[in-house]
Design a protein around this motif. Sequence first.
Motif: not given
Length: 262
Positions: A9-23, A118-124, A143-149
């Motif tokens: 399966g896909d890389q495990p994702i570690f997020l540094g963000s809040y999800k804000a999808n509730n009206e 190893k094999d981790l995804k780091i985002k947001y 590892c993969s790093f997306y939208y950092i900083g």
Amino acid sequence: ISYGAYGMGDQPIFLGSYKANNEIDWNDFGNNIWEFNIETDEDVGNIIFNDEKKFGVKKKNIEDLNSQGDFSYNPTNNKVYLYSTSNPAIYYSNIEIAQNKHILRLYYHLAQHHILFKDLKIKYGSGHGFHGSQISYIIIDNCSFYYIGGSYQFTGESTVRYGNGVEVWDDAHDFIVKNSYFEQCYDEAITNQGTDAEQYNIDYINNIFINTHLGISIWLDDSGTMHDINVSHNTGLNSGGEWSYDERPDKRAEIMGLAETE
């Protein structure tokens, strides 16, 4: 110690963000300004919309918000203010509010060593994706790093923003980043820096940097020493592109150059 994926399966994702999808979490502040409480005192450096199809534009003050996606953070009440012509949770299909946090961090003065990521995804995260100081025998592999900083580096009136995919600070040796992917880092994809530090046996091998302000930079003050730094078989594309460049006041992108050393 190893941190990594197992099974298929896909890389495990570690997020540094809040999800804000509730009206109901967005309050109408008036004049197309919407208010969201993030419940912590960490600056917000970026807001990612619609699964990376759009991103916010950070402004210092609420008064500066005048276009769709403009946002600011008020540290006195821990609230994000976002300009939107309708409730943001309706206007956007997904909202990730990136906070000023280092997602993977090896703390100062603990002299951590012999660790594999190893094999981790780091985002947001709007601090660093990885930050380590006084480290040795550390490997970051595939590892993969997306939208950092993107956060303000200091509090108060500072407007200096920062955030690297991988940062090594001060003393470090036998550190490897290999086979990894970096996209949309506000500052550098990879950097080793320090003051009065010794850094050696550092390898950056077979990595890809896309739309980061800089690919790789090396910075050390006059009191430090650095040797045996190997940079090989890396690919940089569109350095200084999109979000990582558009919002910078100091547009000085380089494809993959080893940046200035004081």
